[in-house]
Write an enzyme that holds these catalytic residues in place. Sequence first.
Site, PDB file in Angstrom:
ATOM      1  CG  ASP A 155      -5.309   0.684 -17.214  1.00  0.00           C
ATOM      2  OD1 ASP A 155      -5.649   0.280 -16.097  1.00  0.00           O
ATOM      3  OD2 ASP A 155      -4.266   0.326 -17.781  1.00  0.00           O
ATOM      4  NE  ARG A 218       1.700   3.223 -17.089  1.00  0.00           N
ATOM      5  CZ  ARG A 218       2.720   2.363 -17.065  1.00  0.00           C
ATOM      6  NH1 ARG A 218       3.890   2.736 -16.555  1.00  0.00           N
ATOM      7  NH2 ARG A 218       2.597   1.146 -17.538  1.00  0.00           N
ATOM      8  CG  ASN A 220      -3.617   4.828  -7.284  1.00  0.00           C
ATOM      9  OD1 ASN A 220      -4.494   5.309  -6.569  1.00  0.00           O
ATOM     10  ND2 ASN A 220      -3.319   3.529  -7.247  1.00  0.00           N
TER      11      ASN A 220
END
Length: 366
Positions: A155, A218, A220
Amino acid sequence: MQKELVEKINAKFSKLTESFLKVLYEEDEIFLENMRKNNVHADELKKYQFWEWTQGVGLYGFWRCYEYTGDEKYLDILQSYYDRQLKIGLPGKNVNTVTPLLTLSFLAEKTGNADYLAVCQEWAEWILTSFPRTEEGGFQHITSDCINDSELWDDTLFMTVLFLANMGRISNRKAYTVEAVYQVLVHAKYLADRKTGLWFHGWSFKEGNNFAGAFWGRGNCWVTAAIPEFLSIVDCQEPDRRYLVELLKKQVRSLAENQDESGMWHTLVDDASSYEEASATCGIAYGILRACNMGLIGDEYRACAEKALEPILDCIDDEGVVHKVSYGTPMGRLTKDFYRQIPIRSMPYGQALAMLFLMEMKSSTL
């Protein structure tokens, strides 16, 4: 059929933008309760309430709406948001609270607002000089409610590194740019799977592993979207650029192989028994189209992104709210099953990723 599809996209896009403020200012009671448990005082809590990564990603989608349409109403909404939040006061600095600054940096550049730019400069300098580091100098994924000691998460690239890169460009501060490039490289070293090219959610220097070894959907998508965004901001030296492009190509190959027949991607990319997830699907499809349009990957992958269009349009209801979006997802530390248990609810990042995907579709293929 083509005309009907364009009209459908335009109608859904309009609904998405109309619903944006409602979703942006929805209270996240789960997050707020976690903060209360960490003894955050009510006055301080107000600073975090609408200034987190969830809003930050949403704001970036809205900024791109302004860039795409040139409609001043989007600019006015963004300025009203930032003026309101700056008056309340900003929260403590961490990976997630940096995220809204990406849009603020673009806004500062566009408007010449000295107050906006001063905030961005202060936070960028803090990132460079004081951000908690892991071994090898990676940005430790410290969040508002957890220090995540010695941990790298995928992230971070979207939430923090893009902002630092953009401030390097805006301020012509080479140190910011160099640090941003290094952060992408060190995260890739520990999170990009050598066999598949997919990215693990995180890495622990303490444990010496990728936690549950999950290829989170998410997570990725943050990478698929972040690499083209990063390369559009930073004029990388050729070896670094080639390395990032090859990383993206390998990841996209695996994403294409793991796309469901429905056109969606699953919350665990390589596990068709996990639920289909809209924010990951939008982010992956957007990143693929953006990469195609920038010439980073081959045009053969356009069909992969386009296949996601119809199911995503179906996820957007008549009020403009995107469904099938998984809630904010901490690290699955022990089992992949953790990701299956994440609840579904409307979130600003779901709205934003859908906006980005539809805008890229409209500008590239229709």
